[in-house]
Design a protein around this motif. Structure first.
Motif, PDB file in Angstrom:
ATOM      1  N   ARG A 154       0.855  -1.190   0.000  1.00 55.49           N
ATOM      2  CA  ARG A 154       0.000   0.000   0.000  1.00 55.49           C
ATOM      3  C   ARG A 154       0.901   1.253   0.000  1.00 55.49           C
ATOM      4  O   ARG A 154       0.575   2.276   0.601  1.00 55.49           O
ATOM      5  CB  ARG A 154      -0.953   0.009   1.193  1.00 55.49           C
ATOM      6  CG  ARG A 154      -0.280   0.132   2.545  1.00 55.49           C
ATOM      7  CD  ARG A 154      -1.317   0.318   3.629  1.00 55.49           C
ATOM      8  NE  ARG A 154      -0.713   0.495   4.916  1.00 55.49           N
ATOM      9  CZ  ARG A 154      -1.273   0.160   6.066  1.00 55.49           C
ATOM     10  NH1 ARG A 154      -2.475  -0.370   6.084  1.00 55.49           N
ATOM     11  NH2 ARG A 154      -0.670   0.371   7.203  1.00 55.49           N
ATOM     12  N   GLU A 155       2.013   1.103  -0.687  1.00 53.43           N
ATOM     13  CA  GLU A 155       3.024   2.155  -0.660  1.00 53.43           C
ATOM     14  C   GLU A 155       2.414   3.526  -0.946  1.00 53.43           C
ATOM     15  O   GLU A 155       1.628   3.679  -1.874  1.00 53.43           O
ATOM     16  CB  GLU A 155       4.117   1.842  -1.689  1.00 53.43           C
ATOM     17  CG  GLU A 155       5.156   2.945  -1.768  1.00 53.43           C
ATOM     18  CD  GLU A 155       6.561   2.428  -1.944  1.00 53.43           C
ATOM     19  OE1 GLU A 155       6.902   1.410  -1.324  1.00 53.43           O
ATOM     20  OE2 GLU A 155       7.311   3.043  -2.699  1.00 53.43           O
ATOM     21  N   ALA A 156       2.809   4.472  -0.138  1.00 49.90           N
ATOM     22  CA  ALA A 156       2.442   5.893  -0.266  1.00 49.90           C
ATOM     23  C   ALA A 156       1.087   6.231   0.335  1.00 49.90           C
ATOM     24  O   ALA A 156       0.796   7.402   0.597  1.00 49.90           O
ATOM     25  CB  ALA A 156       2.482   6.358  -1.720  1.00 49.90           C
ATOM     26  N   ASP A 180       4.581  10.139  -8.498  1.00 49.84           N
ATOM     27  CA  ASP A 180       5.573   9.103  -8.833  1.00 49.84           C
ATOM     28  C   ASP A 180       5.264   7.794  -8.114  1.00 49.84           C
ATOM     29  O   ASP A 180       5.337   6.716  -8.700  1.00 49.84           O
ATOM     30  CB  ASP A 180       6.981   9.537  -8.399  1.00 49.84           C
ATOM     31  CG  ASP A 180       7.620  10.478  -9.413  1.00 49.84           C
ATOM     32  OD1 ASP A 180       7.103  10.580 -10.542  1.00 49.84           O
ATOM     33  OD2 ASP A 180       8.636  11.100  -9.050  1.00 49.84           O
ATOM     34  N   GLU A 181       4.947   7.906  -6.820  1.00 49.47           N
ATOM     35  CA  GLU A 181       4.677   6.691  -6.037  1.00 49.47           C
ATOM     36  C   GLU A 181       3.534   5.895  -6.664  1.00 49.47           C
ATOM     37  O   GLU A 181       3.532   4.664  -6.649  1.00 49.47           O
ATOM     38  CB  GLU A 181       4.326   7.031  -4.581  1.00 49.47           C
ATOM     39  CG  GLU A 181       5.385   7.833  -3.826  1.00 49.47           C
ATOM     40  CD  GLU A 181       6.670   7.061  -3.580  1.00 49.47           C
ATOM     41  OE1 GLU A 181       6.649   5.820  -3.641  1.00 49.47           O
ATOM     42  OE2 GLU A 181       7.720   7.696  -3.354  1.00 49.47           O
ATOM     43  N   TYR A 182       2.549   6.613  -7.196  1.00 50.33           N
ATOM     44  CA  TYR A 182       1.396   5.945  -7.803  1.00 50.33           C
ATOM     45  C   TYR A 182       1.585   5.743  -9.311  1.00 50.33           C
ATOM     46  O   TYR A 182       0.611   5.565 -10.046  1.00 50.33           O
ATOM     47  CB  TYR A 182       0.121   6.744  -7.498  1.00 50.33           C
ATOM     48  CG  TYR A 182      -0.282   6.732  -6.036  1.00 50.33           C
ATOM     49  CD1 TYR A 182      -0.463   5.527  -5.345  1.00 50.33           C
ATOM     50  CD2 TYR A 182      -0.479   7.908  -5.324  1.00 50.33           C
ATOM     51  CE1 TYR A 182      -0.823   5.507  -3.999  1.00 50.33           C
ATOM     52  CE2 TYR A 182      -0.848   7.899  -3.978  1.00 50.33           C
ATOM     53  CZ  TYR A 182      -1.015   6.695  -3.323  1.00 50.33           C
ATOM     54  OH  TYR A 182      -1.371   6.676  -1.994  1.00 50.33           O
ATOM     55  N   MET A 190       2.926   1.711 -10.720  1.00 54.32           N
ATOM     56  CA  MET A 190       2.701   2.003  -9.294  1.00 54.32           C
ATOM     57  C   MET A 190       3.731   1.246  -8.458  1.00 54.32           C
ATOM     58  O   MET A 190       3.979   0.059  -8.709  1.00 54.32           O
ATOM     59  CB  MET A 190       1.293   1.564  -8.871  1.00 54.32           C
ATOM     60  CG  MET A 190       0.193   2.511  -9.293  1.00 54.32           C
ATOM     61  SD  MET A 190      -1.458   1.852  -8.932  1.00 54.32           S
ATOM     62  CE  MET A 190      -1.396   1.766  -7.153  1.00 54.32           C
ATOM     63  N   HIS A 191       4.293   1.915  -7.485  1.00 51.33           N
ATOM     64  CA  HIS A 191       5.330   1.253  -6.701  1.00 51.33           C
ATOM     65  C   HIS A 191       4.808   0.001  -6.006  1.00 51.33           C
ATOM     66  O   HIS A 191       5.525  -0.990  -5.871  1.00 51.33           O
ATOM     67  CB  HIS A 191       5.951   2.238  -5.711  1.00 51.33           C
ATOM     68  CG  HIS A 191       6.801   3.268  -6.394  1.00 51.33           C
ATOM     69  ND1 HIS A 191       7.514   4.232  -5.732  1.00 51.33           N
ATOM     70  CD2 HIS A 191       7.062   3.483  -7.718  1.00 51.33           C
ATOM     71  CE1 HIS A 191       8.169   4.986  -6.605  1.00 51.33           C
ATOM     72  NE2 HIS A 191       7.894   4.563  -7.807  1.00 51.33           N
ATOM     73  N   ALA A 192       3.570   0.041  -5.563  1.00 51.24           N
ATOM     74  CA  ALA A 192       2.994  -1.156  -4.935  1.00 51.24           C
ATOM     75  C   ALA A 192       2.979  -2.325  -5.917  1.00 51.24           C
ATOM     76  O   ALA A 192       3.196  -3.485  -5.522  1.00 51.24           O
ATOM     77  CB  ALA A 192       1.573  -0.866  -4.438  1.00 51.24           C
ATOM     78  N   GLU A 276      14.057   1.302  -9.269  1.00 51.03           N
ATOM     79  CA  GLU A 276      13.229   2.490  -9.493  1.00 51.03           C
ATOM     80  C   GLU A 276      13.447   3.531  -8.379  1.00 51.03           C
ATOM     81  O   GLU A 276      13.506   4.728  -8.622  1.00 51.03           O
ATOM     82  CB  GLU A 276      11.757   2.056  -9.535  1.00 51.03           C
ATOM     83  CG  GLU A 276      10.748   3.187  -9.605  1.00 51.03           C
ATOM     84  CD  GLU A 276      10.577   3.725 -11.015  1.00 51.03           C
ATOM     85  OE1 GLU A 276      10.992   3.036 -11.959  1.00 51.03           O
ATOM     86  OE2 GLU A 276      10.049   4.845 -11.145  1.00 51.03           O
ATOM     87  N   HIS A 277      13.605   3.038  -7.148  1.00 58.21           N
ATOM     88  CA  HIS A 277      13.746   3.959  -6.020  1.00 58.21           C
ATOM     89  C   HIS A 277      15.112   4.633  -5.946  1.00 58.21           C
ATOM     90  O   HIS A 277      15.248   5.678  -5.320  1.00 58.21           O
ATOM     91  CB  HIS A 277      13.428   3.234  -4.704  1.00 58.21           C
ATOM     92  CG  HIS A 277      11.954   3.075  -4.488  1.00 58.21           C
ATOM     93  ND1 HIS A 277      11.249   2.013  -4.987  1.00 58.21           N
ATOM     94  CD2 HIS A 277      11.057   3.871  -3.868  1.00 58.21           C
ATOM     95  CE1 HIS A 277       9.972   2.147  -4.669  1.00 58.21           C
ATOM     96  NE2 HIS A 277       9.824   3.265  -3.995  1.00 58.21           N
ATOM     97  N   VAL A 278      16.112   4.028  -6.558  1.00 57.79           N
ATOM     98  CA  VAL A 278      17.447   4.650  -6.535  1.00 57.79           C
ATOM     99  C   VAL A 278      17.374   6.019  -7.212  1.00 57.79           C
ATOM    100  O   VAL A 278      17.837   7.030  -6.670  1.00 57.79           O
ATOM    101  CB  VAL A 278      18.487   3.744  -7.248  1.00 57.79           C
ATOM    102  CG1 VAL A 278      19.834   4.449  -7.331  1.00 57.79           C
ATOM    103  CG2 VAL A 278      18.612   2.408  -6.509  1.00 57.79           C
TER     104      VAL A 278
HETATM  105 FE   LIG Z   1       8.103   4.391  -3.706  1.00 59.65          FE
END
Ligand SMILES: [Fe+2]
Ligand SMILES: [Fe+2]
Length: 362
Positions: A154-156, A180-182, A190-192, A276-278
């Motif tokens: 459920r990131e973000a 970005d998170e979504y 989506m990061h999730a 992706e997060h880097v």
């Molecule tokens: Fe993220």
């Protein structure tokens, strides 16, 4: 009978109880909304609220009603007054423990962004990311991912609670980060969803909340912290500070997690979430410190101490989380809670089955 909702997106199945209060809440949630027994919260004053299983699960049960809810649980429980009162009783010792843990970080004359940078620079947590990069075996990496799944699926979402509570520059900055998170509105970005593919590649259940029973109190605490700050408007400064600390300490560890998976032979599909997060969080950390937290404090200067408190609390609880994992692994045991003991077959007496030893508690 209607089709059950897609397990990927929740609601989660109710977890197992961990003590008298969570047991009573679980029992209540399985029935239509009603008043909880008076005095239920009297048992919720443990010596260490952050690692108390019963308290953290009780909080998680209450908070999740505001996210995806629970499978089979009446949605009207979300605003049941006695449940909200119990939640407040559980929040008090948790918030007090956070304050004991980090105090009130001073706001430097140079401003809140400088204060955040100081907290991050002083953050010398246990070397979890380096261990995962260089030494962890596949079982330990799967454990780490299992813990993190409670948040990443459920990131973000917890930080999105701040959106309607902000205006002006802080709101614009938060929208930029959350977009970005979504995944900029694309499901597969989506990061999730990126994290779901990591779970898949590691052969783990990708269902929302699928690993709750395995997650110990300290893991739930990392999540409950965000919900505590997110669900109370008065904690909006702490929520933004928490997000800033999160983003400012993300880029390098994520590079290490990705490298750890590559070392273990996992492919690009498994590492994409971390890769992706880097890049993304190297950008997010600037936005979060200057535009988000700096922007908030320019409009509401009185919130500066809360911003630093939220950041410090996030870093400190994450240190406890890292210490738990590394401590368990150093002792040669799992950092997850053990699975439920197997159900006894019918007609077998409890007394007559001494060979069924209970699993060791983590
Ligand atoms: Fe993220
Ligand atoms: Fe980010």
């Amino acid at each position: 009978m209607p089709e059950p909702a897609d397990r990927r997106y929740g609601p989660a199945t109710l977890p197992r109880s961990r003590g008298p209060v969570s047991a009573a809440v679980l029992d209540a949630l399985r029935r239509p909304p009603h008043d909880l027994p008076a005095g239920l919260g009297a048992d919720l004053d443990p010596a260490d609220p952050i690692t108390d299983e019963d308290l953290q699960l009780t909080l998680f049960l209450c908070y999740e009603l505001h996210y995806r809810g629970w499978r089979g649980v009446d949605e009207a429980w979300e605003w049941q007054p006695t449940l909200l009162a119990l939640r407040a009783e559980a929040e008090r010792p948790f918030a007090a423990a956070l304050r004991r843990l980090v105090g009130a970080p001073p706001v430097p004359a140079a401003g809140v962004a400088a204060g955040l940078a100081e907290l991050v620079a002083a953050d010398d947590g246990p070397p979890l990311a380096a261990t995962l990069q260089r030494h962890a075996d596949l079982t330990q990496f799967r454990e780490f991912v299992t813990h993190r799944s409670v948040y990443h699926l459920r990131e973000a979402d917890p930080h999105s609670w701040a959106l309607p509570r902000l205006g002006g520059p802080a709101k614009a900055a938060l929208v930029e980060i959350q977009t970005d998170e979504y995944g900029n509105g694309r499901l597969d970005r989506m990061h999730a969803e990126l994290f779901r593919r990591t779970l898949e590649r590691l052969g783990l259940d990708t269902g929302y909340g699928a690993h709750l029973d395995a997650a110990p109190a300290v893991t739930l605490a990392t999540n409950n912290l965000m919900s505590l700050f997110g669900l109370h408007r008065r904690w909006r400064g702490a929520l933004l500070g928490h997000l800033a600390a999160f983003e400012m300490t993300s880029s390098l560890p994520n590079r290490r997690y990705g490298n750890g998976l590559r070392r273990l032979g996992l492919d690009e599909e498994a590492t994409r979430f971390y890769d992706e997060h880097v890049e993304a969080d190297a950008v997010h950390e600037q936005i979060a410190a200057h535009d988000l937290c700096g922007g908030l404090v320019r409009v509401e200067p009185a919130l500066a101490p809360d911003v630093l408190f939220g950041a410090a609390a996030g870093l400190a609880v994450d240190r406890l989380f890292a210490a738990h994992l590394l401590g368990c692994w150093a002792a040669g045991r799992s950092s997850l809670r053990p699975p439920a003991p197997p159900a006894l077959p019918p007609k077998v007496s409890l007394v007559a089955s001494p060979e069924v030893a209970p699993p060791a508690l983590v």
